[in-house]
Design an enzyme around this catalytic site. Structure first.
Site, short mmCIF file in Angstrom:
data_model
loop_
_atom_site.label_atom_id
_atom_site.label_comp_id
_atom_site.label_asym_id
_atom_site.label_seq_id
_atom_site.Cartn_x
_atom_site.Cartn_y
_atom_site.Cartn_z
N GLU A 1 0.83 -1.21 0.00
CA GLU A 1 0.00 0.00 0.00
C GLU A 1 0.86 1.25 0.00
OE1 GLU A 1 -2.87 -0.49 -0.82
OE2 GLU A 1 -3.19 -2.56 -0.22
N HIS B 1 -15.56 -11.57 -10.27
CA HIS B 1 -14.63 -10.60 -10.86
C HIS B 1 -15.09 -10.16 -12.25
CE1 HIS B 1 -11.57 -11.51 -7.84
NE2 HIS B 1 -10.92 -10.47 -8.29
N PHE C 1 -18.16 -11.17 -13.86
CA PHE C 1 -19.59 -11.03 -14.13
C PHE C 1 -20.28 -10.03 -13.19
CE2 PHE C 1 -18.73 -15.30 -15.93
CZ PHE C 1 -18.97 -14.96 -17.25
#
Ligand SMILES: [Zn+2]
Length: 683
Positions: free
Chosen positions: A471, A598, A600
């Site tokens: 991050e 992811h 659909f």
């Protein structure tokens, strides 16, 4: 009292931000943004300042407020914020669509872009190049929002958009409902053989962790640990079968939705003038073409296969030596993987975590940033309001001591009010101010590690250390930008398949022994971490790397193939690819597509490959450091500065593939990733 949203201050006044204040401010901000956008639509000139900058200025107060609201929903969640978001969500979407679908703006963007391109040919400049890229993005977004369509084609386009979003939302609900609907209840202790105490407690819910009953489910949080540890093969099989065939029958059957979504996306691509939906997706990515994605997948598959076979043979031999005389079936795999992993790299997570105390890890991370990029990170707590007393505030200085950015760090988990996972985000993007001077970038990093113990020690699991580095890598890309246009500075405008390069690059340093030793000290004795422990952690990183790689590649290939031409039977296509790449890993009758959220129900349609695409680049970037020698201080510093001046400085202002070339002097290659994952002979 002044409303903290009217306007949001440079350092937002989070403690004063309440749902009530937002509810008072949003109608005004929306009305003002709408009227300014309307005025621009009527009379803006075809110039960068007159239209592009003015359009951003017109919307900034609204989007800054909305950004703070979304952030507070994630870190100070309460019913009030949820209700507020619900109340304004549709209006915010409609507002952004209204800007995106304006024909007048679309025409002006194209006009400004053309004149900038003429200018750029006469006298090339980085500033013009950046503006052209911003306009290219706006033109493309408008086109993909159907701005160039008219009449019947536009009507059909809108119809498809509407149906697609409805189907995606049904898809998601079906998966959630089907997941919740299945469980296996175990009533005797014998049935729970192998399960760790913490999992038993979870499975017992409000009941007695010792006496049961225990409810095993197919939700991520308990399914994976169950499959790793349970010695109850019939229950493992039942869970595995249920999970692989989720949302495949009755009211929750996603089979027709999968087929319909693929058909609609294909039709939409046709309306927009593309051959298929894969091309639509790629138009917004850094990968140059569908063929390039296919090429990368094939290359990595070819390299992984022989190693995957060896890994499977070794796993089979290991299980046999442990007295297992049957084939390893899909519901046995996680169990035996875990036993083999324990044997090979035996170290206890808990023992390891004693070497990682957050304040010391942060010092090490910031020293690494100084070493690589010449920047200094110093605490600036109290200089900006924060949303929770645990949140830290930092200043970043460049080599000459000038302040170049700030960021917040919110390290600890607060299960009741803060969402899970970890993320980095932009609060302000760097921009040149009209009267001179610069608005500095402001970033935030949120993690979810355990709160400090009573002695004030904030011990981290190794994966949490990696996450923090990851991050912070995103935040660095936002903070070290030198770009003046806020739409392209920092994280803005970086293509989705390249956005993980800067984060994964930083993760690599968690596996560099010298770097780890610089901050891994035993919390009680102060002793540095022993080399043998680092070696085991490094080795464990590549445990069954070839199988892991093939698994991801199988998903990526299924996704991209489905979005070329919609197949008559999507599941049959998926079965073919799975049988080829990961034979024996799925249960017969597997319906994985029916829960593949992811692609659909998320934003990854024909984009799942992006994980690998980013990984290849970040490994290759780190490879430059490895080739120069991680212990060659001068080389590391030189490359660190070059990385700062390319990846971190350019942000979204230049095509990521070109940024890569400027750093590496060539196009990305898979060699470094294969070497780092142990997928090279002799590696
Ligand atoms: Zn990330």
């Amino acid at each position: 009292m002044a409303n903290p949203f009217l306007p949001v201050a440079e350092f937002p006044d989070y403690p004063k931000m309440t749902p009530e204040a937002a509810d008072e401010a949003l109608p005004r901000l929306l009305a003002e943004a709408k009227s300014r956008v309307d005025a621009l639509e009527k009379s803006a000139p075809a110039t960068w300042d007159g239209l592009a900058l003015a359009l951003i200025d017109a919307q900034r107060p609204l989007w800054s407020a909305w950004g703070c609201i979304s952030h507070l929903l994630g870190v100070c969640n309460c019913e009030g914020w949820r209700a507020l978001q619900k109340k304004y969500q549709a209006e915010m979407v409609a507002f952004s669509m209204r800007v995106e679908q304006s024909r007048r703006f679309y025409g002006l963007f194209k006009e400004i872009k053309a004149s900038l391109e003429t200018e750029e040919r006469r006298s090339p400049s980085a500033a013009a190049e950046t503006r052209i890229r911003v306009l290219e993005d706006w033109v493309r977004s408008a086109e993909l929002a159907g701005v160039a369509l008219s009449g019947e084609r536009q009507r059909r386009f809108n119809e498809i958009q509407e149906e697609t979003s409805r189907l995606s939302s049904d898809f998601r609900d079906h998966v959630l409902d089907a997941t919740k609907a299945f469980s296996v209840v175990m009533t005797t202790k014998a049935e729970t053989d192998g399960l760790p105490a913490s999992l038993l407690k979870t499975l017992a819910g409000d009941g007695d962790a010792e006496k049961g009953p225990w409810r095993a489910t197919i939700e991520d949080a308990t399914y994976y640990p169950f499959m790793k540890h349970s010695r109850n093969r019939p229950v493992r099989e039942a869970l595995c079968r249920a999970r692989s065939t989720r949302a495949s029958d009755g009211a929750q059957d996603n089979t027709p939705i999968v087929a319909r979504l693929l058909a609609l996306r294909h039709e939409l691509a046709g309306l927009l003038g593309y051959a298929n939906y894969a091309e639509v997706s790629l138009a917004q990515k850094s990968a140059p073409s569908v063929a390039a994605v296919d090429g990368l997948i094939d290359e990595l598959v070819k390299a992984s296969r022989p190693f995957a076979k060896k890994e499977d043979d070794a796993l089979g031999a290991f299980a046999a030596a442990a007295g297992w005389n049957e084939p390893i079936l899909p519901w046995d795999r996680a169990y035996w993987n875990e036993r083999q992993r324990e044997r090979l790299y035996s170290y206890s997570e808990e023992e390891l975590s004693k070497y990682f105390n957050l304040p010391v890890v942060l010092d090490g991370l910031f020293r690494l940033a100084t070493r690589l990029f010449g920047i200094t990170v110093e605490p600036a707590d109290g200089e900006a309001p924060v949303w929770h007393p645990d949140v830290r505030f930092y200043r970043v200085r460049d080599e000459r001591g000038a302040t170049i950015a700030h960021f917040y760090l919110d390290p600890y988990s607060r299960p009741a009010t803060k969402r899970g996972g970890a993320w980095a985000n932009s609060v302000n993007s760097r921009r040149r101010l009209p009267g001179g001077g610069v608005r500095l970038p402001l970033a935030l990093v949120c993690c979810n590690q355990a709160v400090p113990d009573k002695d004030g020690r904030a011990l981290m699991r190794f994966s949490e250390v990696e996450t923090l580095f990851h991050e912070f890598g995103h935040a660095l890309q936002h903070m070290l930008t030198t770009v003046d246009e806020e739409s392209a500075s920092g994280l803005g405008l970086i293509e989705w398949d390249a956005v993980e390069v800067a984060s994964q690059f930083m993760e690599n340093w968690c596996y560099d022994a010298a770097t780890v030793k610089s901050f891994a000290r035993h919390v009680e004795t102060g002793e540095p971490i022993p080399s043998r422990l680092i070696d085991r952690v490094r080795a464990a990183r590549n445990y069954r790397a070839a199988n892991a790689s093939l698994g991801q590649l199988a998903y990526a290939k299924v996704d991209i193939e489905l979005h070329k031409t919609p197949p008559p039977d999507p599941n049959a296509l998926k079965d073919r690819i799975f049988d080829d790449l990961i034979p024996g890993r799925s249960v017969p009758g597997d319906r994985m597509l029916n829960s593949f959220g992811h692609i659909f129900a998320g934003g990854y349609a024909a984009g799942y490959y992006g994980y690998k695409w980013s990984e290849v680049m970040s490994a290759d970037v780190f490879g430059a450091f490895e080739e120069a020698g991680l212990d060659d201080e001068r080389a590391v510093r030189r490359l660190g500065r070059r990385y700062r001046d390319t990846f971190l400085a350019l942000g979204g202002s230049v095509d990521p593939m070109e940024v890569f070339r400027r750093f590496r002097g060539r196009a990305p290659k898979v060699d470094a990733l294969l070497r780092q994952s142990g997928l090279r002979e002799g590696a």
